[in-house]
Design a protein around this motif. Structure first.
Motif: not given
Length: 378
Positions: A237-250, A336-342
């Protein structure tokens, strides 16, 4: 499928793990959830070593140290790791089997292979999951493949009842043939909660008995991910975003220390359009509640090879032992997606009312869903 050499304590030994929590902060729910008897989650090779890994040994440590072939010696003897909810014995042993015998009981263990080569050079997303709907896991994979360039996934299945680990692995591999995907069956007790969730008579409990998830991360790190290019630890339920459009891995690979820790923010289960929980998807939810006060503990991405496995510990929200653990990055954050949960931990799901004055659309999240080819089911 990945095989584990796990063993539970033989009742005939008269031993069981003692709880680290004082009796006044335990109740029937605690006793039902605590892992009293798992001795080892697995026995496997990691480079030159054989690792016997389990929950913290606690009171079992003297019995283990008095058992062959684990008796301490000045030189060449086994090395014990007993901290940060870890219980590991590192030793040298030839052959495919290990016989453990002594006060702890007598056990025959198959030594599982070192499988770090499966993820060597890969950018891996890692999680522990139980009964999450497969469509959520597919959407999660698609997001990280498209948005961050993930090319591998290691999912620990904590005893799902809706499907088997083997069936989930087959489904995910069919949906993402270009990714390296392994689902590891991890059928151990998650462990009692701490904080308010584990409160007894209104008194908050310490986080001292939830061994399963930390154990899965230690197992992933040592048996599978030592040679991975980088590893991102996030839930379904967790999705990572960058303010600069970068990959978190890179970005993590480009840091000198090979570690980025980042905050999170809740995305509400409310939507301008009517949504049913049964068919809902991540992309159905794109609004933040202006009155939201809950905090999201940080998550992290790491380059495994840059951190000593004896001196640092992967935990849900921390890299314990690292001097960079207290630094929170400002470029990256996860939604953190509240509804994507059991609702296994607390009641989460679809919010019944949507008042536009109380919500703000997360435009960066909307754009990321579009880039990933994820759309609302409506």
């Amino acid at each position: 499928m990945i095989a584990l050499s796990s063993i539970a304590l033989d009742p005939a030994s008269g031993l069981r793990r003692e709880s680290p929590r004082p009796p006044e902060l335990r109740n029937a729910a605690y006793d039902a959830g605590f892992d009293w008897d798992t001795l080892f989650y697995d026995c496997y090779r990691a480079g030159r070593y054989v690792v016997l890994q389990g929950p913290p040994f606690l009171n079992l440590l003297p019995a283990l140290q008095a058992s062959a072939p684990l008796k301490p010696r000045w030189f060449g003897g086994p090395r014990y790791v007993v901290r940060n909810k870890r219980g590991e014995i590192w030793c040298r042993h030839d052959g495919d089997m290990l016989t453990l015998s002594g006060p702890v009981g007598t056990y025959q263990l198959t030594i599982q292979p070192d499988q770090a080569s499966l993820f060597a050079g890969r950018r891996v997303i890692h999680t522990l999951s139980k009964d999450n709907t497969p469509r959520w896991i597919r959407d999660w994979l698609q997001f990280y493949q498209a948005e961050h360039g993930a090319d591998a996934a290691l999912v620990y299945d904590n005893g799902s009842r809706l499907y088997s680990a083997a069936d989930l692995q087959t489904e995910l591999r069919a949906a993402f043939p270009a990714m390296v995907i392994h689902v590891v069956p991890w059928p151990f007790r998650y462990g009692p909660q701490g904080g308010l969730a584990g409160a007894v008579n209104g008194v908050e409990a310490p986080w001292d008995s939830d061994f399963c998830q930390t154990g899965s991360m230690a197992h992933a790190r040592l048996r599978f991910l030592r040679d991975a290019k980088s590893v991102l630890n996030v839930d379904i339920d967790e999705l990572v975003l960058s303010d600069k459009g970068r990959s978190i891995f890179e970005a993590t690979e480009a840091t000198r220390h090979g570690f980025i820790k980042f905050p999170g923010q809740w995305i509400s289960g409310a939507s301008p359009d009517p949504i049913d929980h049964e068919p809902c998807r991540h992309a159905d939810f794109t609004h933040r509640a202006l009155a939201e006060t809950r905090e999201c503990p940080p998550k992290w991405c790491v380059v495994p090879a840059r951190h000593d496995p004896f001196g640092t510990t992967w935990s849900v929200h921390n890299l314990f032992g690292s001097r960079h653990n207290r630094v929170i990055d400002s470029e990256f954050s996860y939604r953190h997606m509240t509804a994507i949960s059991n609702s296994w931990k607390e009641n989460r799901g679809i919010a019944g009312q949507f008042d536009p004055a109380g919500y703000r659309e997360d435009r960066a999240l909307v754009a990321a869903f579009a880039r990933a080819g994820l759309a609302s089911h409506n």
